[in-house]
Design a protein around this motif. Sequence first.
Motif, PDB file in Angstrom:
ATOM      1  N   ILE A   1      72.127 156.952 -49.230  1.00 13.50           N
ATOM      2  CA  ILE A   1      73.342 156.052 -49.520  1.00 13.50           C
ATOM      3  C   ILE A   1      73.812 155.916 -48.071  1.00 13.50           C
ATOM      4  O   ILE A   1      74.803 156.558 -47.500  1.00 13.50           O
ATOM      5  CB  ILE A   1      74.271 156.900 -50.321  1.00 13.50           C
ATOM      6  CG1 ILE A   1      73.682 157.296 -51.792  1.00 13.50           C
ATOM      7  CG2 ILE A   1      75.433 155.916 -50.715  1.00 13.50           C
ATOM      8  CD1 ILE A   1      74.547 157.829 -52.780  1.00 13.50           C
ATOM      9  N   PRO A   2      73.582 154.845 -47.665  1.00 14.94           N
ATOM     10  CA  PRO A   2      73.779 154.221 -46.205  1.00 14.94           C
ATOM     11  C   PRO A   2      75.158 153.711 -45.979  1.00 14.94           C
ATOM     12  O   PRO A   2      75.277 152.555 -45.423  1.00 14.94           O
ATOM     13  CB  PRO A   2      72.740 153.316 -45.723  1.00 14.94           C
ATOM     14  CG  PRO A   2      72.341 152.557 -47.265  1.00 14.94           C
ATOM     15  CD  PRO A   2      72.995 153.580 -48.287  1.00 14.94           C
ATOM     16  N   SER A   3      76.363 154.407 -46.290  1.00 13.37           N
ATOM     17  CA  SER A   3      77.547 153.760 -46.130  1.00 13.37           C
ATOM     18  C   SER A   3      78.505 154.790 -45.609  1.00 13.37           C
ATOM     19  O   SER A   3      78.635 156.003 -46.216  1.00 13.37           O
ATOM     20  CB  SER A   3      77.968 153.065 -47.254  1.00 13.37           C
ATOM     21  OG  SER A   3      79.378 152.955 -47.176  1.00 13.37           O
TER      22      SER A   3
ATOM     23  N   PRO B   1      86.423 135.860 -43.001  1.00 11.13           N
ATOM     24  CA  PRO B   1      85.901 137.191 -42.843  1.00 11.13           C
ATOM     25  C   PRO B   1      87.032 138.032 -42.730  1.00 11.13           C
ATOM     26  O   PRO B   1      88.016 137.823 -42.074  1.00 11.13           O
ATOM     27  CB  PRO B   1      84.945 136.993 -41.619  1.00 11.13           C
ATOM     28  CG  PRO B   1      84.898 135.525 -41.303  1.00 11.13           C
ATOM     29  CD  PRO B   1      86.242 134.837 -41.869  1.00 11.13           C
ATOM     30  N   MET B   2      86.645 139.291 -42.955  1.00 10.49           N
ATOM     31  CA  MET B   2      87.679 140.328 -43.007  1.00 10.49           C
ATOM     32  C   MET B   2      87.359 141.428 -41.578  1.00 10.49           C
ATOM     33  O   MET B   2      86.208 141.816 -41.798  1.00 10.49           O
ATOM     34  CB  MET B   2      87.690 141.295 -44.264  1.00 10.49           C
ATOM     35  CG  MET B   2      88.582 142.620 -44.240  1.00 10.49           C
ATOM     36  SD  MET B   2      90.260 142.251 -43.794  1.00 10.49           S
ATOM     37  CE  MET B   2      91.183 142.274 -45.202  1.00 10.49           C
ATOM     38  N   ILE B   3      88.352 141.501 -40.858  1.00  4.10           N
ATOM     39  CA  ILE B   3      88.243 142.402 -39.831  1.00  4.10           C
ATOM     40  C   ILE B   3      88.993 143.696 -40.050  1.00  4.10           C
ATOM     41  O   ILE B   3      90.294 143.513 -40.106  1.00  4.10           O
ATOM     42  CB  ILE B   3      88.256 141.775 -38.481  1.00  4.10           C
ATOM     43  CG1 ILE B   3      87.123 140.793 -38.412  1.00  4.10           C
ATOM     44  CG2 ILE B   3      88.309 142.599 -37.204  1.00  4.10           C
ATOM     45  CD1 ILE B   3      87.281 140.112 -36.979  1.00  4.10           C
TER      46      ILE B   3
ATOM     47  N   THR C   1      83.293 148.003 -30.946  1.00  2.76           N
ATOM     48  CA  THR C   1      82.066 147.530 -30.620  1.00  2.76           C
ATOM     49  C   THR C   1      80.681 148.478 -31.173  1.00  2.76           C
ATOM     50  O   THR C   1      80.962 149.517 -31.406  1.00  2.76           O
ATOM     51  CB  THR C   1      81.802 147.853 -29.015  1.00  2.76           C
ATOM     52  OG1 THR C   1      81.831 149.176 -28.638  1.00  2.76           O
ATOM     53  CG2 THR C   1      82.647 146.915 -28.338  1.00  2.76           C
ATOM     54  N   ARG C   2      79.572 147.667 -31.336  1.00  6.27           N
ATOM     55  CA  ARG C   2      78.472 148.186 -32.095  1.00  6.27           C
ATOM     56  C   ARG C   2      77.272 147.616 -31.451  1.00  6.27           C
ATOM     57  O   ARG C   2      77.138 146.563 -30.947  1.00  6.27           O
ATOM     58  CB  ARG C   2      78.343 147.769 -33.490  1.00  6.27           C
ATOM     59  CG  ARG C   2      79.354 148.310 -34.445  1.00  6.27           C
ATOM     60  CD  ARG C   2      79.271 149.822 -34.643  1.00  6.27           C
ATOM     61  NE  ARG C   2      80.261 150.354 -35.523  1.00  6.27           N
ATOM     62  CZ  ARG C   2      81.547 150.692 -35.063  1.00  6.27           C
ATOM     63  NH1 ARG C   2      82.173 150.708 -33.814  1.00  6.27           N
ATOM     64  NH2 ARG C   2      82.163 151.204 -36.065  1.00  6.27           N
ATOM     65  N   ASP C   3      76.144 148.418 -31.340  1.00  2.97           N
ATOM     66  CA  ASP C   3      74.879 148.256 -30.900  1.00  2.97           C
ATOM     67  C   ASP C   3      74.113 147.339 -31.886  1.00  2.97           C
ATOM     68  O   ASP C   3      73.315 148.254 -32.310  1.00  2.97           O
ATOM     69  CB  ASP C   3      74.216 149.416 -30.396  1.00  2.97           C
ATOM     70  CG  ASP C   3      72.877 148.979 -29.549  1.00  2.97           C
ATOM     71  OD1 ASP C   3      72.442 147.904 -29.596  1.00  2.97           O
ATOM     72  OD2 ASP C   3      72.510 149.724 -28.511  1.00  2.97           O
TER      73      ASP C   3
ATOM     74  N   GLY D   1      87.251 157.101 -40.866  1.00  2.00           N
ATOM     75  CA  GLY D   1      85.657 157.427 -40.448  1.00  2.00           C
ATOM     76  C   GLY D   1      85.305 156.703 -39.505  1.00  2.00           C
ATOM     77  O   GLY D   1      84.007 156.773 -39.049  1.00  2.00           O
ATOM     78  N   ASP D   2      85.803 155.559 -39.118  1.00  2.00           N
ATOM     79  CA  ASP D   2      85.316 154.481 -38.376  1.00  2.00           C
ATOM     80  C   ASP D   2      85.021 154.979 -36.787  1.00  2.00           C
ATOM     81  O   ASP D   2      86.113 155.641 -36.343  1.00  2.00           O
ATOM     82  CB  ASP D   2      86.356 153.131 -38.366  1.00  2.00           C
ATOM     83  CG  ASP D   2      85.495 151.909 -38.490  1.00  2.00           C
ATOM     84  OD1 ASP D   2      84.322 151.929 -39.107  1.00  2.00           O
ATOM     85  OD2 ASP D   2      85.869 150.993 -38.135  1.00  2.00           O
ATOM     86  N   VAL D   3      84.155 154.639 -36.272  1.00  2.00           N
ATOM     87  CA  VAL D   3      83.827 155.040 -34.992  1.00  2.00           C
ATOM     88  C   VAL D   3      84.290 153.724 -34.069  1.00  2.00           C
ATOM     89  O   VAL D   3      84.222 152.656 -34.339  1.00  2.00           O
ATOM     90  CB  VAL D   3      82.584 155.167 -34.665  1.00  2.00           C
ATOM     91  CG1 VAL D   3      81.996 155.176 -33.089  1.00  2.00           C
ATOM     92  CG2 VAL D   3      81.775 156.433 -35.358  1.00  2.00           C
TER      93      VAL D   3
END
Length: 322
Positions: free
Chosen positions: A88-90, A211-213, A220-222, A282-284
């Motif tokens: 469950i990838p979330s 879009p919701m930010i 940032t993300r890779d 839980g956000d990085v």
Amino acid sequence: MSLYVVTGGAGFIGSHLVEALLGRGERVRVVDNLSTGKRGNVDAAVQSVGSGGRPFGRPELVVGDLGDLDFARRALEGATIVLHQAAIPSVPRSVKEPVASNRANIDATLNVLVAARDTGATRVVFAGSSSVFGDTPTLPKREDMPTSPLSPYALQKLVGEQYLRLFTDLYGLETVVIRYFNVFGPRQDPSSPYSGVISLFIKALLAGTAPMIHGDGEQTRDFTFVANVVDGVLRATEAPDVTGQVINVATGTRTSLNELLRVLQALMGTSLVPAYGPGRDGDVRDSQADISKAARLLGYTPRVSLEDGLRQTVEWYRASAS
Ligand code: UD1
């Protein structure tokens, strides 16, 4: 003839692995509980390969819950290589439903390892996650840096990694962990609030809605196009000297959400103003891979750039919306 078992093979990344394996003429079995995966993804993988030169036709599809050990044993019977993608990838869903997420991400992984060991599989390649690093300060993230999970999902992926290493040490099962970093591409399902951000942004832009930010958008993300991940994982199925290893597969760059949205809007010819909401639990904050180990051990370099990947992805969403 080898049998490749792809758990989660009806899901987004799994179905791309299935497609690539079918394209190479391999014998493939898909194992999926169809909770987030879809039969349609397997159909799309089969269609996209076409029938030319494919000796095995459709892959076998075995539907069931890998949290059940008896099912896992049946599902992996005769497997040579296991690509364990089922999860469950979330991150946010794991914060909301830690027990369900634990069963899918830890219990099922342990069962897959036991079944792989007992059926005599030669190698298990596991879908690890960049989330295990948490908010540790140093970028880019090297595999040997400390981990610091901020969510049940991240912790579960870390436990999965450690189970793989233990199965190598205790039972001699060949295992490899590939850590994914925010994978995107065709067939990523945008229909849930837990969907990956790129799928949600494209869906909003196509619908002409804002879009919701979450947060200020400077996290940032890779972001990694799925074809790059498929390349890394398939290399890990056959590379020598990778047993027991954890290897990042990503692009080695990072992009903020605000920048991502700018690139997407330029590609799509839109100029919608995003809505900014509170940051997610839980956000990085920042994520970027060091990919030198993948280059050294797998001969991996990313083949598709972020912009090319986004272009292909937008095309796919456009075509599937029409
Ligand atoms: C995390 C993991 C990734 C894992 C994935 C599984 C990290 C660094 N990455 O991705 O390895 O495979 O979970 O799902 O932990 N966002 C918005 N608007 C939206 C949706 C999301 O602003 O509509 C933001 C999120 O708050 C987050 C970023 O976009 O900051 C990316 O979110 P998402 O696509 O869900 O992936 P991660 O949680 O980063």
